[in-house]
Design a protein around this motif. Structure first.
Motif, PDB file in Angstrom:
ATOM      1  N   PRO A   1       0.949  -1.315   0.027  1.00 46.10           N
ATOM      2  CA  PRO A   1      -0.041  -0.052  -0.069  1.00 46.10           C
ATOM      3  C   PRO A   1       0.910   1.156  -0.037  1.00 46.10           C
ATOM      4  O   PRO A   1       1.981   1.245   0.488  1.00 46.10           O
ATOM      5  CB  PRO A   1      -0.865  -0.045   1.358  1.00 46.10           C
ATOM      6  CG  PRO A   1      -0.117  -0.879   2.170  1.00 46.10           C
ATOM      7  CD  PRO A   1       0.762  -1.917   1.236  1.00 46.10           C
ATOM      8  N   CYS A   2       0.351   2.351  -0.708  1.00 44.60           N
ATOM      9  CA  CYS A   2       0.899   3.554  -0.610  1.00 44.60           C
ATOM     10  C   CYS A   2       0.719   4.328   0.829  1.00 44.60           C
ATOM     11  O   CYS A   2      -0.399   4.275   1.266  1.00 44.60           O
ATOM     12  CB  CYS A   2       0.549   4.510  -1.691  1.00 44.60           C
ATOM     13  SG  CYS A   2       1.169   4.026  -3.403  1.00 44.60           S
TER      14      CYS A   2
ATOM     15  N   ASN B   1      -0.668   5.691   8.427  1.00 40.92           N
ATOM     16  CA  ASN B   1      -0.251   6.490   7.188  1.00 40.92           C
ATOM     17  C   ASN B   1      -0.612   5.847   6.030  1.00 40.92           C
ATOM     18  O   ASN B   1      -0.260   6.374   4.794  1.00 40.92           O
ATOM     19  CB  ASN B   1       1.101   7.073   7.364  1.00 40.92           C
ATOM     20  CG  ASN B   1       1.086   8.456   6.633  1.00 40.92           C
ATOM     21  OD1 ASN B   1       0.309   9.306   6.672  1.00 40.92           O
ATOM     22  ND2 ASN B   1       2.298   8.680   6.108  1.00 40.92           N
ATOM     23  N   ILE B   2      -1.383   4.886   5.789  1.00 44.28           N
ATOM     24  CA  ILE B   2      -1.732   4.132   4.638  1.00 44.28           C
ATOM     25  C   ILE B   2      -2.664   4.901   4.023  1.00 44.28           C
ATOM     26  O   ILE B   2      -3.726   5.169   4.628  1.00 44.28           O
ATOM     27  CB  ILE B   2      -1.788   2.658   4.735  1.00 44.28           C
ATOM     28  CG1 ILE B   2      -0.757   1.837   5.234  1.00 44.28           C
ATOM     29  CG2 ILE B   2      -2.516   1.878   3.583  1.00 44.28           C
ATOM     30  CD1 ILE B   2      -0.997   0.655   5.793  1.00 44.28           C
ATOM     31  N   ILE B   3      -2.828   5.316   2.844  1.00 48.99           N
ATOM     32  CA  ILE B   3      -3.940   5.830   1.855  1.00 48.99           C
ATOM     33  C   ILE B   3      -4.952   4.788   1.752  1.00 48.99           C
ATOM     34  O   ILE B   3      -4.852   3.817   1.137  1.00 48.99           O
ATOM     35  CB  ILE B   3      -3.284   6.468   0.524  1.00 48.99           C
ATOM     36  CG1 ILE B   3      -2.161   7.429   0.572  1.00 48.99           C
ATOM     37  CG2 ILE B   3      -4.253   6.920  -0.323  1.00 48.99           C
ATOM     38  CD1 ILE B   3      -1.624   7.823  -0.629  1.00 48.99           C
ATOM     39  N   ARG B   4      -6.267   5.496   2.438  1.00 47.35           N
ATOM     40  CA  ARG B   4      -7.342   4.483   2.351  1.00 47.35           C
ATOM     41  C   ARG B   4      -8.079   4.510   1.518  1.00 47.35           C
ATOM     42  O   ARG B   4      -8.971   3.875   0.814  1.00 47.35           O
ATOM     43  CB  ARG B   4      -7.746   4.419   3.758  1.00 47.35           C
ATOM     44  CG  ARG B   4      -7.131   3.899   5.114  1.00 47.35           C
ATOM     45  CD  ARG B   4      -7.646   3.321   6.251  1.00 47.35           C
ATOM     46  NE  ARG B   4      -8.199   2.205   5.819  1.00 47.35           N
ATOM     47  CZ  ARG B   4      -8.127   1.109   6.075  1.00 47.35           C
ATOM     48  NH1 ARG B   4      -6.959   0.839   6.637  1.00 47.35           N
ATOM     49  NH2 ARG B   4      -8.961   0.092   5.809  1.00 47.35           N
ATOM     50  N   TYR B   5      -8.181   6.218   1.090  1.00 50.00           N
ATOM     51  CA  TYR B   5      -9.186   6.582   0.108  1.00 50.00           C
ATOM     52  C   TYR B   5      -8.880   7.738  -0.461  1.00 50.00           C
ATOM     53  O   TYR B   5      -8.199   8.496  -0.212  1.00 50.00           O
ATOM     54  CB  TYR B   5     -10.545   6.808   1.088  1.00 50.00           C
ATOM     55  CG  TYR B   5     -11.836   7.054   0.418  1.00 50.00           C
ATOM     56  CD1 TYR B   5     -12.671   6.231  -0.181  1.00 50.00           C
ATOM     57  CD2 TYR B   5     -12.204   8.655   0.013  1.00 50.00           C
ATOM     58  CE1 TYR B   5     -13.865   6.541  -1.069  1.00 50.00           C
ATOM     59  CE2 TYR B   5     -13.227   8.651  -0.805  1.00 50.00           C
ATOM     60  CZ  TYR B   5     -14.153   7.507  -1.082  1.00 50.00           C
ATOM     61  OH  TYR B   5     -15.256   8.006  -2.063  1.00 50.00           O
ATOM     62  N   THR B   6      -9.198   8.010  -1.928  1.00 51.43           N
ATOM     63  CA  THR B   6      -9.171   9.184  -2.726  1.00 51.43           C
ATOM     64  C   THR B   6     -10.778   9.412  -3.174  1.00 51.43           C
ATOM     65  O   THR B   6     -11.514   8.615  -3.258  1.00 51.43           O
ATOM     66  CB  THR B   6      -8.241   9.181  -3.769  1.00 51.43           C
ATOM     67  OG1 THR B   6      -8.846   8.170  -4.903  1.00 51.43           O
ATOM     68  CG2 THR B   6      -6.971   8.805  -3.402  1.00 51.43           C
ATOM     69  N   GLY B   7     -11.145  10.687  -3.062  1.00 47.28           N
ATOM     70  CA  GLY B   7     -12.279  11.203  -3.592  1.00 47.28           C
ATOM     71  C   GLY B   7     -12.121  12.539  -4.099  1.00 47.28           C
ATOM     72  O   GLY B   7     -11.004  13.326  -4.022  1.00 47.28           O
TER      73      GLY B   7
ATOM     74  N   ILE C   1      -6.559   1.900  -0.634  1.00 49.32           N
ATOM     75  CA  ILE C   1      -7.161   0.236  -0.342  1.00 49.32           C
ATOM     76  C   ILE C   1      -8.495   0.313  -0.177  1.00 49.32           C
ATOM     77  O   ILE C   1      -9.123  -0.748  -0.150  1.00 49.32           O
ATOM     78  CB  ILE C   1      -6.184  -0.298   0.841  1.00 49.32           C
ATOM     79  CG1 ILE C   1      -6.434   0.529   2.147  1.00 49.32           C
ATOM     80  CG2 ILE C   1      -4.914  -0.407   0.340  1.00 49.32           C
ATOM     81  CD1 ILE C   1      -5.811  -0.112   3.586  1.00 49.32           C
ATOM     82  N   ASP C   2      -9.226   1.353   0.049  1.00 44.27           N
ATOM     83  CA  ASP C   2     -10.782   1.323   0.767  1.00 44.27           C
ATOM     84  C   ASP C   2     -11.534   1.805  -0.851  1.00 44.27           C
ATOM     85  O   ASP C   2     -12.828   1.733  -0.584  1.00 44.27           O
ATOM     86  CB  ASP C   2     -11.084   2.059   1.915  1.00 44.27           C
ATOM     87  CG  ASP C   2     -10.581   1.246   3.067  1.00 44.27           C
ATOM     88  OD1 ASP C   2     -10.235   0.044   2.988  1.00 44.27           O
ATOM     89  OD2 ASP C   2     -10.521   2.008   3.952  1.00 44.27           O
TER      90      ASP C   2
END
Length: 133
Positions: free
Chosen positions: A7-8, A60-66, A121-122
């Motif tokens: 994960p990033c 600090n894992i990127i879970r979501y972009t919107g 990841i989400d």
């Protein structure tokens, strides 16, 4: 079985990549992360009506972009996530503010580009990020 991918994380370098992917629509870089409370209660993003946001968890894992295109602010969209329970694991957020007059299809393509590179990841599906036909 598919190999797992790493994960990033929400780093200054990944934020810069997200801003670079916005191209000429980028309003300016805001290199500081904010908390949910800073955004929803403190109005940290009240100046931005259009943008792409990145949400990371306590690791600090990127879970979501919107993305958001609003009469109000990008923070209003984050508030909707909070109220729906989707933001329960978000601890740090960053915004890629876009020019207010950016067309919706371009905002969605920028969101798709950023998501394809940073692999939240989400996020279940991303907007198509190619050129319009």
């Amino acid at each position: 079985m598919k190999p797992s991918r790493f994960p990033c994380t929400l780093t200054p370098e990944n934020y810069d990549t997200a801003c670079d992917l916005a191209g000429s629509a980028l309003l300016r870089r805001i290199p500081a992360a904010s908390t949910i409370l800073q955004i929803t209660e403190g109005g940290a993003w009240k100046a931005f009506s259009t943008g792409v946001y990145l949400a990371a968890d306590f690791e600090n894992i990127i879970r979501y972009t919107g993305s958001a295109i609003r009469d109000g602010s990008v923070g209003d969209r984050v508030q909707e996530h909070v109220l729906s329970g989707r933001a329960a694991q978000w601890t740090r957020l960053m915004v890629v503010p876009l020019a207010a007059d950016t067309e919706e299809n371009l905002v969605r393509r920028i969101e798709g580009r950023i998501g394809a590179v940073l692999r939240p990841i989400d996020t279940k599906r991303l907007p198509h990020f190619g050129r319009p036909r």
